[in-house]
Scaffold this motif. Structure first.
Motif, PDB file in Angstrom:
ATOM      1  N   ARG A   1      12.677  25.626 -33.050  1.00 10.50           N
ATOM      2  CA  ARG A   1      13.205  26.372 -31.909  1.00 10.50           C
ATOM      3  C   ARG A   1      13.244  25.507 -30.635  1.00 10.50           C
ATOM      4  N   LEU A   2      12.212  24.647 -30.484  1.00 11.99           N
ATOM      5  CA  LEU A   2      12.200  23.775 -29.298  1.00 11.99           C
ATOM      6  C   LEU A   2      13.291  22.713 -29.379  1.00 11.99           C
ATOM      7  N   ASN A   3      13.456  22.145 -30.576  1.00 12.06           N
ATOM      8  CA  ASN A   3      14.532  21.157 -30.744  1.00 12.06           C
ATOM      9  C   ASN A   3      15.885  21.788 -30.490  1.00 12.06           C
ATOM     10  N   ASN A   4      16.065  22.988 -31.009  1.00 11.89           N
ATOM     11  CA  ASN A   4      17.333  23.703 -30.773  1.00 11.89           C
ATOM     12  C   ASN A   4      17.526  23.974 -29.283  1.00 11.89           C
ATOM     13  N   ALA A   5      16.426  24.327 -28.610  1.00 11.46           N
ATOM     14  CA  ALA A   5      16.515  24.639 -27.171  1.00 11.46           C
ATOM     15  C   ALA A   5      17.103  23.456 -26.403  1.00 11.46           C
ATOM     16  N   ARG A   6      16.661  22.247 -26.753  1.00 11.21           N
ATOM     17  CA  ARG A   6      17.173  21.056 -26.048  1.00 11.21           C
ATOM     18  C   ARG A   6      18.685  20.943 -26.216  1.00 11.21           C
ATOM     19  N   GLN A   7      19.164  21.255 -27.402  1.00 17.12           N
ATOM     20  CA  GLN A   7      20.620  21.224 -27.651  1.00 17.12           C
ATOM     21  C   GLN A   7      21.323  22.344 -26.876  1.00 17.12           C
ATOM     22  N   GLU A   8      20.692  23.520 -26.892  1.00 17.50           N
ATOM     23  CA  GLU A   8      21.320  24.693 -26.274  1.00 17.50           C
ATOM     24  C   GLU A   8      21.522  24.507 -24.766  1.00 17.50           C
ATOM     25  N   LEU A   9      20.582  23.780 -24.137  1.00 12.06           N
ATOM     26  CA  LEU A   9      20.659  23.601 -22.679  1.00 12.06           C
ATOM     27  C   LEU A   9      21.941  22.896 -22.258  1.00 12.06           C
ATOM     28  N   ARG A  10      22.497  22.104 -23.182  1.00 12.77           N
ATOM     29  CA  ARG A  10      23.747  21.393 -22.864  1.00 12.77           C
ATOM     30  C   ARG A  10      24.911  22.341 -22.591  1.00 12.77           C
ATOM     31  N   TYR A  11      24.772  23.554 -23.054  1.00 15.54           N
ATOM     32  CA  TYR A  11      25.880  24.509 -22.918  1.00 15.54           C
ATOM     33  C   TYR A  11      25.845  25.300 -21.614  1.00 15.54           C
ATOM     34  N   ILE A  12      24.787  25.099 -20.825  1.00 14.30           N
ATOM     35  CA  ILE A  12      24.644  25.920 -19.607  1.00 14.30           C
ATOM     36  C   ILE A  12      25.917  25.884 -18.760  1.00 14.30           C
ATOM     37  N   LYS A  13      26.501  24.700 -18.652  1.00 18.25           N
ATOM     38  CA  LYS A  13      27.673  24.582 -17.760  1.00 18.25           C
ATOM     39  C   LYS A  13      28.890  25.380 -18.237  1.00 18.25           C
TER      40      LYS A  13
ATOM     41  N   ILE B   1      27.785  38.542 -22.440  1.00 16.91           N
ATOM     42  CA  ILE B   1      27.140  37.679 -23.430  1.00 16.91           C
ATOM     43  C   ILE B   1      25.871  37.121 -22.794  1.00 16.91           C
ATOM     44  N   ILE B   2      24.760  37.310 -23.454  1.00 18.64           N
ATOM     45  CA  ILE B   2      23.524  36.714 -22.944  1.00 18.64           C
ATOM     46  C   ILE B   2      22.984  35.759 -23.989  1.00 18.64           C
ATOM     47  N   SER B   3      22.837  34.507 -23.594  1.00 17.16           N
ATOM     48  CA  SER B   3      22.277  33.500 -24.496  1.00 17.16           C
ATOM     49  C   SER B   3      21.071  32.874 -23.832  1.00 17.16           C
ATOM     50  N   SER B   4      20.182  32.393 -24.672  1.00 15.47           N
ATOM     51  CA  SER B   4      19.030  31.661 -24.131  1.00 15.47           C
ATOM     52  C   SER B   4      18.319  31.021 -25.297  1.00 15.47           C
ATOM     53  N   PRO B   5      17.568  29.973 -25.038  1.00 15.02           N
ATOM     54  CA  PRO B   5      16.739  29.465 -26.122  1.00 15.02           C
ATOM     55  C   PRO B   5      15.738  30.537 -26.523  1.00 15.02           C
ATOM     56  N   SER B   6      15.310  30.471 -27.760  1.00 16.94           N
ATOM     57  CA  SER B   6      14.339  31.421 -28.269  1.00 16.94           C
ATOM     58  C   SER B   6      13.054  31.340 -27.436  1.00 16.94           C
ATOM     59  N   GLY B   7      12.579  32.487 -26.974  1.00 17.91           N
ATOM     60  CA  GLY B   7      11.320  32.509 -26.216  1.00 17.91           C
ATOM     61  C   GLY B   7      11.510  32.531 -24.707  1.00 17.91           C
ATOM     62  N   ALA B   8      12.758  32.470 -24.248  1.00 15.31           N
ATOM     63  CA  ALA B   8      12.983  32.423 -22.793  1.00 15.31           C
ATOM     64  C   ALA B   8      12.965  33.817 -22.159  1.00 15.31           C
ATOM     65  N   GLY B   9      12.861  34.843 -23.000  1.00 18.15           N
ATOM     66  CA  GLY B   9      12.730  36.198 -22.442  1.00 18.15           C
ATOM     67  C   GLY B   9      13.965  37.059 -22.561  1.00 18.15           C
ATOM     68  N   LYS B  10      14.937  36.556 -23.312  1.00 14.52           N
ATOM     69  CA  LYS B  10      16.215  37.272 -23.431  1.00 14.52           C
ATOM     70  C   LYS B  10      16.051  38.711 -23.933  1.00 14.52           C
ATOM     71  N   THR B  11      15.250  38.877 -24.987  1.00 12.40           N
ATOM     72  CA  THR B  11      15.109  40.223 -25.568  1.00 12.40           C
ATOM     73  C   THR B  11      14.480  41.194 -24.583  1.00 12.40           C
ATOM     74  N   THR B  12      13.397  40.765 -23.931  1.00 12.79           N
ATOM     75  CA  THR B  12      12.724  41.638 -22.959  1.00 12.79           C
ATOM     76  C   THR B  12      13.668  41.994 -21.817  1.00 12.79           C
ATOM     77  N   ILE B  13      14.386  41.009 -21.331  1.00 11.63           N
ATOM     78  CA  ILE B  13      15.313  41.250 -20.216  1.00 11.63           C
ATOM     79  C   ILE B  13      16.426  42.215 -20.660  1.00 11.63           C
ATOM     80  N   CYS B  14      16.986  41.956 -21.847  1.00 10.90           N
ATOM     81  CA  CYS B  14      18.080  42.810 -22.330  1.00 10.90           C
ATOM     82  C   CYS B  14      17.598  44.237 -22.556  1.00 10.90           C
ATOM     83  N   ASP B  15      16.392  44.393 -23.099  1.00 10.36           N
ATOM     84  CA  ASP B  15      15.862  45.746 -23.321  1.00 10.36           C
ATOM     85  C   ASP B  15      15.764  46.498 -21.992  1.00 10.36           C
ATOM     86  N   ALA B  16      15.295  45.814 -20.961  1.00  7.14           N
ATOM     87  CA  ALA B  16      15.163  46.449 -19.643  1.00  7.14           C
ATOM     88  C   ALA B  16      16.532  46.828 -19.080  1.00  7.14           C
TER      89      ALA B  16
END
Ligand code: 5GP
Length: 205
Positions: A157-169, A17-32
């Motif tokens: 997307r930025l507001n969502n990113a702040r929420q998403e970061l809480r899940y890192i742990k 499972i790969i998650s990240s806030p929008s714009g962090a590069g997930k798609t490019t990394i996953c494609d590679a």
């Protein structure tokens, strides 16, 4: 390999499972990652959001209407689904089931944190990777630079990113995407390590 030994590693890490806030590069990394490893297949989600320029139905996503999405939910066609940035996204069951019984491949899911938590509950052995830029400021810069979204969408997307970061742990790995090549190497190394992981569910002395 001795059967008892191979059983210990049998089904670990099949789901990545790969998650990240929008714009962090997930798609490019996953494609590679997909390009570099023929044992990994990417799940293609269904979404109600509209196609962006350059996207193709059935490649990035299956683009469907809200009514069609609701029907699929009702028919239990999704292993998980969530509302993200005002649109619906769902992971179809069929490919996941196929990969899990195939006994060979890994399946990679690029999903948001809600989907990540849902999958973790259903598949505690899944490998959970979180990707983030060094900070929110960099994320904002990247969202603006990629020129895919209007100002309002970028703010959502930025507001969502702040929420998403809480899940890192709740994730197993955090990869900071400062330099793209390094981030790709890090994810490759994590996936490589799964080959050696012991499936503790099969270990009962
Ligand atoms: P985008 O519209 O930028 O392609 O994706 C928006 C967000 O939805 C991203 O965080 C992406 O990972 C997430 N997403 C894509 N497909 C799915 C899915 O099937 N399930 C869930 N829960 N999230 C998804």
């Amino acid at each position: 390999m001795n059967k008892k030994l191979s059983n210990l590693k049998k089904s670990f890490g099949k789901i990545i499972i790969i998650s990240s806030p929008s714009g962090a590069g997930k798609t490019t990394i996953c494609d590679a990652i997909i390009k570099s490893n023929k044992h990994i297949v990417s799940s293609i989600s269904y979404t109600t959001r509209t196609l962006r320029t350059g996207e193709k139905n059935g490649r990035e996503y299956f683009f469907i209407s809200k009514a069609e999405f609701k029907k699929m939910v009702k028919e239990k066609k999704f292993i998980e689904w969530a509302k993200v940035h005002n649109n619906y996204y769902g992971t179809p069951k069929n490919l996941l089931d196929k990969v899990l019984v195939s006994g060979k491949k890994y399946i990679l899911l690029k999903i948001d944190v809600q989907g990540g938590m849902n999958m973790k509950k259903q598949y505690p052995q899944a490998c959970m990777i979180f990707i983030m830029t060094p900070d929110i400021k960099t994320l904002k810069k990247r969202l603006i630079a990629r020129n895919k979204d209007c100002k309002e969408a970028i703010n959502t997307r930025l507001n969502n990113a702040r929420q998403e970061l809480r899940y890192i742990k709740k994730y197993d790995y955090l990869v900071i995407n400062k330099k793209l090549d390094d981030a790709i190497d890090a994810v490759k190394a994590i996936i490589k390590s799964l080959e050696y992981k012991i499936d503790k569910r099969t270990y009962n002395n």
